[in-house]
Design a protein around this motif. Structure first.
Motif, short mmCIF file in Angstrom:
data_model
loop_
_atom_site.label_atom_id
_atom_site.label_comp_id
_atom_site.label_asym_id
_atom_site.label_seq_id
_atom_site.Cartn_x
_atom_site.Cartn_y
_atom_site.Cartn_z
N PHE A 77 -5.75 -2.69 -10.09
CA PHE A 77 -5.71 -3.61 -9.18
C PHE A 77 -6.27 -3.19 -7.84
CE2 PHE A 77 -3.49 -6.19 -6.15
CZ PHE A 77 -3.65 -7.52 -6.66
N LEU A 78 -7.01 -3.88 -7.23
CA LEU A 78 -7.59 -3.49 -5.88
C LEU A 78 -6.95 -4.32 -4.78
CD1 LEU A 78 -11.45 -4.15 -7.22
CD2 LEU A 78 -10.29 -2.05 -6.91
N LEU A 79 -6.70 -3.72 -3.89
CA LEU A 79 -6.07 -4.01 -2.95
C LEU A 79 -6.77 -4.75 -1.53
CD1 LEU A 79 -3.04 -1.57 -2.53
CD2 LEU A 79 -2.76 -3.89 -3.06
N CYS A 80 -8.22 -4.36 -1.68
CA CYS A 80 -9.07 -5.09 -0.59
C CYS A 80 -9.90 -6.06 -0.88
CB CYS A 80 -9.87 -3.55 -0.14
SG CYS A 80 -11.16 -4.10 1.22
N PRO A 81 -9.57 -7.15 -0.16
CA PRO A 81 -10.41 -8.34 -0.52
C PRO A 81 -11.97 -8.40 -0.59
CG PRO A 81 -8.41 -9.19 0.77
CD PRO A 81 -8.51 -7.56 0.66
N ALA A 83 -13.49 -5.70 -0.92
CA ALA A 83 -14.22 -4.81 -2.12
C ALA A 83 -14.24 -5.51 -3.43
CB ALA A 83 -13.16 -3.71 -2.54
N VAL A 84 -13.34 -6.74 -3.49
CA VAL A 84 -13.41 -7.56 -4.79
C VAL A 84 -14.64 -8.57 -4.38
CG1 VAL A 84 -12.35 -9.62 -5.49
CG2 VAL A 84 -10.95 -7.62 -4.89
N SER A 85 -14.92 -8.87 -3.18
CA SER A 85 -16.21 -9.86 -2.81
C SER A 85 -17.48 -9.14 -3.45
CB SER A 85 -16.16 -10.21 -1.34
OG SER A 85 -15.30 -11.07 -1.11
N ARG A 86 -17.42 -7.63 -2.89
CA ARG A 86 -18.69 -6.78 -3.20
C ARG A 86 -18.80 -6.83 -4.38
NH1 ARG A 86 -16.54 -3.92 1.27
NH2 ARG A 86 -15.59 -2.35 0.07
N GLY A 102 -14.11 -3.96 -15.06
CA GLY A 102 -12.65 -3.86 -15.62
C GLY A 102 -11.61 -4.15 -14.02
N GLN A 103 -11.84 -3.39 -13.20
CA GLN A 103 -11.08 -3.74 -12.13
C GLN A 103 -11.28 -4.78 -11.14
OE1 GLN A 103 -12.75 -0.06 -9.85
NE2 GLN A 103 -10.99 0.83 -10.17
N LEU A 104 -12.68 -5.58 -11.33
CA LEU A 104 -12.59 -6.93 -10.66
C LEU A 104 -12.09 -7.87 -11.50
CD1 LEU A 104 -14.32 -8.80 -8.86
CD2 LEU A 104 -16.02 -8.74 -10.60
N THR A 105 -12.26 -7.78 -12.79
CA THR A 105 -11.57 -8.93 -13.45
C THR A 105 -10.26 -8.71 -13.42
OG1 THR A 105 -11.97 -7.50 -15.62
CG2 THR A 105 -13.49 -9.24 -14.96
N TYR A 106 -9.48 -7.51 -13.52
CA TYR A 106 -8.23 -7.40 -13.54
C TYR A 106 -7.46 -8.07 -12.40
CZ TYR A 106 -3.56 -5.20 -13.87
OH TYR A 106 -2.36 -5.11 -13.99
N GLN A 271 -10.23 -2.56 -24.03
CA GLN A 271 -10.20 -3.01 -22.53
C GLN A 271 -11.29 -4.03 -22.15
OE1 GLN A 271 -8.10 -2.20 -20.03
NE2 GLN A 271 -9.21 -3.43 -18.55
N PHE A 272 -10.78 -5.07 -21.60
CA PHE A 272 -11.71 -6.09 -21.44
C PHE A 272 -12.93 -5.69 -20.52
CE2 PHE A 272 -13.19 -9.99 -19.06
CZ PHE A 272 -13.37 -10.87 -20.24
N GLY A 273 -12.83 -4.87 -19.66
CA GLY A 273 -13.98 -4.49 -19.07
C GLY A 273 -15.25 -4.12 -19.88
N GLU A 274 -14.86 -3.75 -21.03
CA GLU A 274 -15.69 -3.30 -22.16
C GLU A 274 -16.73 -4.53 -22.34
OE1 GLU A 274 -15.09 -0.36 -25.02
OE2 GLU A 274 -13.35 0.03 -24.05
#
Length: 285
Positions: A77-81, A83-86, A102-106, A271-274
């Protein structure tokens, strides 16, 4: 108010996905809802560490007005909006790594669910509906085909229509795509639908790809996180009911990983990221 903005963004996601699930408009609506939800969680809620009873996993969540949302895995889980946009831009440009995907989709999948749970607790269907829209968009965009949810099954000289999860016709291949937040949501239905498709159109006419988020459960009093799994039932479904070719999790349960290790030729869980790195093999082989 922030809550009204998130509800409005959630409504826009449902609307755009109904119109054209694979479209850029649907993707933009999903991203905006995720960013608004994440901003609300980070700025207006309190981060709360949870007691993980799951080996080698750490969980936290968000609290507001004594309401604690479902668990979030610290690894994904990413805490920075920003970072998600990038990462979203890198995904669009196909320069994203498997780990980043994987981090983005999660994060995009979970942030709206957390926000909805905090300020709209009675809306039990909201998180599951959003998750279905998001996964459906990812697959529809990957193959440039909008799915249907109606299967036409020939029975005794009649065509009987049945509602299922996503069905995609990709030319040489057809995909049955059940999407669930967890396998506690009547998951046997996914295997049953796969069996119906196998019987109606011959085995392997539809490739079964199931996508689930996680199997975590939070005790709101003790703040303990456990995984609720039924590996023996999965073994029976996969062996005697129908075969899912692949099962993707956004957060793979430990017990299902062990099940796959015991029966590697029977169950494939990833893992869905794959999906990003193997989508061509899956969807066009």
């Amino acid at each position: 108010m922030t809550e009204d903005l998130i509800k409005e963004a959630y409504g826009e996601v449902k609307q755009q996905c109904r119109v054209d699930l694979k479209s850029n408009a649907a993707g933009c609506a999903i991203l905006q809802l995720a960013l608004k939800s994440l901003t609300f969680l980070v700025n207006e809620c309190q981060q709360t560490n949870l007691v993980s009873c799951v080996p080698e996993k750490k969980y936290f969540s968000f609290r507001k007005d004594n309401i604690v949302a479902r668990p979030a895995n610290k690894e994904f889980f990413l805490l920075c909006p920003d970072a998600v946009s990038r990462l979203w831009e890198r995904w669009q440009a196909e320069t994203i790594t498997t780990v980043e995907f994987g981090q983005l989709t999660y994060t995009v999948a979970l942030a709206p669910c957390l926000a909805l749970e905090i300020f709209d607790r009675q809306n039990k269907k909201g998180p599951a509906t959003f998750f279905e829209c998001y996964v459906g968009h990812l697959f529809a965009r990957a193959v440039s085909v909008n799915p249907t949810k109606r299967a036409r099954l020939p029975v005794h000289g009649r065509d009987v229509l049945m509602t299922m999860d996503f069905l995609m016709d990709i030319g040489r291949k057809k995909v049955h795509l059940p999407v669930k937040m967890s396998s506690r949501e009547r998951v046997v239905q996914a295997w049953a639908h796969q069996r119906l498709l196998n019987e109606a159109y011959r085995s392997h006419a539809y490739q079964g790809i199931m996508v689930l988020f996680s199997e975590t459960k939070l005790d709101s009093r003790s703040l303990k996180v456990v995984e609720i799994c039924v590996p023996d039932q999965w073994l029976v479904y996969q062996s005697l009911l129908a075969r899912m070719d692949r099962i993707y999790y956004f957060d793979i349960p430990v017990r299902y990983q062990k099940l796959m290790q015991q029966f590697p030729n029977l169950i494939s869980i990833k893992q869905f990221g794959e999906f990003f790195s193997e989508r061509e093999e899956i969807l066009h082989s």
